[in-house]
Design a protein around this motif. Structure first.
Motif, PDB file in Angstrom:
ATOM      1  N   CYS A  26       0.832  -1.211   0.000  1.00  0.00           N
ATOM      2  CA  CYS A  26       0.000   0.000   0.000  1.00  0.00           C
ATOM      3  C   CYS A  26       0.862   1.255   0.000  1.00  0.00           C
ATOM      4  O   CYS A  26       0.543   2.239  -0.673  1.00  0.00           O
ATOM      5  N   SER A  27       1.968   1.223   0.739  1.00  0.00           N
ATOM      6  CA  SER A  27       2.860   2.388   0.778  1.00  0.00           C
ATOM      7  C   SER A  27       3.538   2.595  -0.576  1.00  0.00           C
ATOM      8  O   SER A  27       3.794   3.734  -0.979  1.00  0.00           O
ATOM      9  N   ARG A  28       3.807   1.496  -1.293  1.00  0.00           N
ATOM     10  CA  ARG A  28       4.494   1.601  -2.584  1.00  0.00           C
ATOM     11  C   ARG A  28       3.583   2.123  -3.690  1.00  0.00           C
ATOM     12  O   ARG A  28       4.065   2.679  -4.684  1.00  0.00           O
ATOM     13  N   THR A  29       2.294   1.931  -3.520  1.00  0.00           N
ATOM     14  CA  THR A  29       1.343   2.346  -4.555  1.00  0.00           C
ATOM     15  C   THR A  29       0.506   3.544  -4.133  1.00  0.00           C
ATOM     16  O   THR A  29      -0.392   3.962  -4.872  1.00  0.00           O
ATOM     17  N   HIS A  30       0.787   4.107  -2.966  1.00  0.00           N
ATOM     18  CA  HIS A  30      -0.023   5.220  -2.460  1.00  0.00           C
ATOM     19  C   HIS A  30       0.129   6.447  -3.354  1.00  0.00           C
ATOM     20  O   HIS A  30       1.236   6.791  -3.788  1.00  0.00           O
ATOM     21  N   ALA A  31      -0.976   7.117  -3.613  1.00  0.00           N
ATOM     22  CA  ALA A  31      -0.991   8.243  -4.551  1.00  0.00           C
ATOM     23  C   ALA A  31      -0.181   9.434  -4.064  1.00  0.00           C
ATOM     24  O   ALA A  31       0.198  10.303  -4.867  1.00  0.00           O
ATOM     25  N   MET A  32       0.106   9.499  -2.764  1.00  0.00           N
ATOM     26  CA  MET A  32       0.801  10.658  -2.203  1.00  0.00           C
ATOM     27  C   MET A  32       2.270  10.380  -1.891  1.00  0.00           C
ATOM     28  O   MET A  32       2.952  11.243  -1.346  1.00  0.00           O
ATOM     29  N   LEU A  33       2.748   9.191  -2.230  1.00  0.00           N
ATOM     30  CA  LEU A  33       4.121   8.834  -1.900  1.00  0.00           C
ATOM     31  C   LEU A  33       4.944   8.540  -3.150  1.00  0.00           C
ATOM     32  O   LEU A  33       4.455   7.931  -4.094  1.00  0.00           O
ATOM     33  N   GLY A  78       8.047   4.080  -1.079  1.00  0.00           N
ATOM     34  CA  GLY A  78       7.369   3.282  -0.066  1.00  0.00           C
ATOM     35  C   GLY A  78       8.331   2.397   0.691  1.00  0.00           C
ATOM     36  O   GLY A  78       9.558   2.529   0.579  1.00  0.00           O
ATOM     37  N   LEU A  79       7.785   1.478   1.463  1.00  0.00           N
ATOM     38  CA  LEU A  79       8.605   0.568   2.256  1.00  0.00           C
ATOM     39  C   LEU A  79       9.354  -0.418   1.367  1.00  0.00           C
ATOM     40  O   LEU A  79       8.770  -1.026   0.473  1.00  0.00           O
ATOM     41  N   SER A  80      10.624  -0.591   1.634  1.00  0.00           N
ATOM     42  CA  SER A  80      11.423  -1.591   0.925  1.00  0.00           C
ATOM     43  C   SER A  80      11.178  -2.962   1.555  1.00  0.00           C
ATOM     44  O   SER A  80      10.502  -3.086   2.582  1.00  0.00           O
ATOM     45  N   THR A  81      11.747  -3.995   0.932  1.00  0.00           N
ATOM     46  CA  THR A  81      11.668  -5.327   1.528  1.00  0.00           C
ATOM     47  C   THR A  81      12.387  -5.347   2.873  1.00  0.00           C
ATOM     48  O   THR A  81      11.938  -6.010   3.815  1.00  0.00           O
ATOM     49  N   ARG A  82      13.496  -4.603   2.982  1.00  0.00           N
ATOM     50  CA  ARG A  82      14.169  -4.486   4.273  1.00  0.00           C
ATOM     51  C   ARG A  82      13.233  -3.847   5.296  1.00  0.00           C
ATOM     52  O   ARG A  82      13.237  -4.209   6.473  1.00  0.00           O
ATOM     53  N   GLY A  83      12.414  -2.900   4.847  1.00  0.00           N
ATOM     54  CA  GLY A  83      11.433  -2.278   5.739  1.00  0.00           C
ATOM     55  C   GLY A  83      10.380  -3.264   6.199  1.00  0.00           C
ATOM     56  O   GLY A  83       9.953  -3.239   7.362  1.00  0.00           O
ATOM     57  N   SER A  84       9.946  -4.148   5.294  1.00  0.00           N
ATOM     58  CA  SER A  84       8.974  -5.181   5.673  1.00  0.00           C
ATOM     59  C   SER A  84       9.567  -6.111   6.728  1.00  0.00           C
ATOM     60  O   SER A  84       8.897  -6.485   7.696  1.00  0.00           O
ATOM     61  N   LEU A  85      10.831  -6.493   6.536  1.00  0.00           N
ATOM     62  CA  LEU A  85      11.502  -7.347   7.513  1.00  0.00           C
ATOM     63  C   LEU A  85      11.628  -6.635   8.857  1.00  0.00           C
ATOM     64  O   LEU A  85      11.418  -7.240   9.912  1.00  0.00           O
ATOM     65  N   ARG A 100      11.282   5.994   6.171  1.00  0.00           N
ATOM     66  CA  ARG A 100      11.485   5.314   4.893  1.00  0.00           C
ATOM     67  C   ARG A 100      10.568   5.853   3.797  1.00  0.00           C
ATOM     68  O   ARG A 100      10.800   5.591   2.616  1.00  0.00           O
ATOM     69  N   LEU A 101       9.511   6.551   4.158  1.00  0.00           N
ATOM     70  CA  LEU A 101       8.531   7.036   3.184  1.00  0.00           C
ATOM     71  C   LEU A 101       8.863   8.452   2.742  1.00  0.00           C
ATOM     72  O   LEU A 101       9.383   9.254   3.517  1.00  0.00           O
ATOM     73  N   ARG A 102       8.553   8.757   1.486  1.00  0.00           N
ATOM     74  CA  ARG A 102       8.783  10.088   0.937  1.00  0.00           C
ATOM     75  C   ARG A 102       7.518  10.569   0.232  1.00  0.00           C
ATOM     76  O   ARG A 102       6.946   9.857  -0.598  1.00  0.00           O
ATOM     77  N   LEU A 103       7.095  11.786   0.560  1.00  0.00           N
ATOM     78  CA  LEU A 103       5.949  12.395  -0.121  1.00  0.00           C
ATOM     79  C   LEU A 103       6.326  12.758  -1.552  1.00  0.00           C
ATOM     80  O   LEU A 103       7.456  13.165  -1.824  1.00  0.00           O
ATOM     81  N   ASN A 104       5.381  12.613  -2.468  1.00  0.00           N
ATOM     82  CA  ASN A 104       5.607  13.083  -3.832  1.00  0.00           C
ATOM     83  C   ASN A 104       5.115  14.520  -3.965  1.00  0.00           C
ATOM     84  O   ASN A 104       4.664  15.133  -2.984  1.00  0.00           O
ATOM     85  N   ALA A 105       5.189  15.061  -5.179  1.00  0.00           N
ATOM     86  CA  ALA A 105       4.811  16.464  -5.395  1.00  0.00           C
ATOM     87  C   ALA A 105       3.348  16.711  -5.032  1.00  0.00           C
ATOM     88  O   ALA A 105       3.002  17.751  -4.455  1.00  0.00           O
ATOM     89  N   GLN A 106       2.478  15.741  -5.364  1.00  0.00           N
ATOM     90  CA  GLN A 106       1.063  15.897  -5.062  1.00  0.00           C
ATOM     91  C   GLN A 106       0.826  15.947  -3.555  1.00  0.00           C
ATOM     92  O   GLN A 106       0.026  16.747  -3.058  1.00  0.00           O
ATOM     93  N   GLY A 107       1.528  15.085  -2.815  1.00  0.00           N
ATOM     94  CA  GLY A 107       1.385  15.083  -1.365  1.00  0.00           C
ATOM     95  C   GLY A 107       1.834  16.387  -0.744  1.00  0.00           C
ATOM     96  O   GLY A 107       1.191  16.913   0.173  1.00  0.00           O
ATOM     97  N   LYS A 108       2.938  16.936  -1.272  1.00  0.00           N
ATOM     98  CA  LYS A 108       3.436  18.214  -0.753  1.00  0.00           C
ATOM     99  C   LYS A 108       2.494  19.355  -1.108  1.00  0.00           C
ATOM    100  O   LYS A 108       2.269  20.264  -0.302  1.00  0.00           O
TER     101      LYS A 108
END
Length: 313
Positions: free
Chosen positions: A230-237, A240-247, A281-289
């Motif tokens: 969900c974090s990788r496909t979120h419209a505002m990011l 998203g979380l890497s596999t290391r983040g999932s672990l 680990r998450l970064r906002l995209n231009a739309q989120g900002k």
């Protein structure tokens, strides 16, 4: 689960030194049990360094501290080899990283080259100098402090390095009552001087081994992956979380269950640690900002968007 009460002894001992920060202390202890590295972000003077040193004393860990400044070199961290004429060979001289708890103070004030010296050891618990790989002592963890971006002399840590920290926490100012207690109790001596070892290094290792045996049901694993997806496909990011983040999320959930005296993970364990694991680990995209959103608001949206597993009847 023989050693679970030992973790409470550590948090209680550190709480004697760091007043009014019980939640932060428990989060750090959880990350230590999960064998993760911790990033503490806040303004100078709120007790970040003292907090790290208190954990080292309470767990009887050999600790080394490096104040990261622009002139710190990678060899200061990893060590170096020097030719000894008498022995007619190169001799390795250990760097500050050869310890149980490495305190990287104000890590975002040094150069990217020096920061990169930490990447291998944070992932592999080993360092390579002149082609020779050497393991660091066990147990091993890094607690790094950083000043907020925009403070004088700071720079952003690269995503690759941030991803190697299991959690990031913010301490914040103490409450009024706690600050009064700090002023009264620290008159004439430092509270840190009173901290004592309440567990041994070996007991910490045994606790970390017990945490690894905490049971994670497949439904919980699916839940963690759904949150990451969900974090990788979120419209505002944009990130998203890497596999290391999932672990990291799985390991932290197991440690959170262990801290509660359980040998199995429930969905609430995952929710409890999600913000601390995902926030850096998450970064906002231009739309989120443009929508003036914060990462915290997006994380809440992710948690509400993904359904929790239902207990089996």
């Amino acid at each position: 689960m023989m050693y679970v009460n030992k973790a409470k002894l550590v948090t209680e001992e550190v709480s004697r030194v760091i007043l009014g920060k019980k939640e932060c202390i428990e989060k750090i202890m959880t990350a230590i049990l999960a064998t993760g590295h911790i990033l503490i972000e806040d303004i100078p003077g709120v007790g970040k360094t003292t907090l790290a040193l208190a954990f080292a004393k309470a767990m009887d860990l050999k600790q080394n501290r490096v104040q990261f400044t622009p002139d710190i070199m990678p060899s200061d961290i990893t060590g170096f080899s020097m030719y000894q004429k008498e022995m007619e060979k190169f001799i390795y001289h250990p760097g500050a990283i050869m310890c149980n708890l490495f305190l990287a103070d104000e890590i975002n004030r040094t150069s990217a080259k020096t920061q990169s010296a930490l990447l291998e050891v944070m992932e592999e618990s080993a360092i390579t100098v002149d082609g020779v790989t050497r393991p660091v002592p066990s147990p091993f963890l890094v607690i790094a402090t950083e000043n907020p971006i925009g403070s004088a002399g700071t720079q952003m840590l690269p995503e690759s390095q941030l991803d190697r920290f299991m959690i990031r926490i913010v301490m914040g100012y103490p409450q009024k009552e706690d600050e009064v207690d700090i002023l009264l109790k620290q008159s004439g001596h430092r509270l840190l001087d009173e901290a004592e070892a309440v567990i041994t290094r070996q007991e910490l290792i045994e606790m970390q081994k017990e945490v690894k045996t905490v049971y994670v049901h497949r439904d919980i694993a699916d839940y963690i992956v759904e949150l990451s997806h969900c974090s990788r496909t979120h419209a505002m990011l944009s990130l998203g979380l890497s596999t290391r983040g999932s672990l990291a999320l799985s390991h932290m959930a197991k440690a959170a269950a262990y801290m509660q005296g359980r040998d199995y993970v429930i969905p609430d364990d995952v929710c409890k640690v999600f913000a601390d694991v995902a926030g850096h680990r998450l970064r906002l995209n231009a739309q989120g900002k443009m929508n003036h959103l914060t990462v915290e608001e997006v994380m809440k949206d992710i948690l509400t968007s993904v359904s929790k597993p239902r207990p089996e009847k």
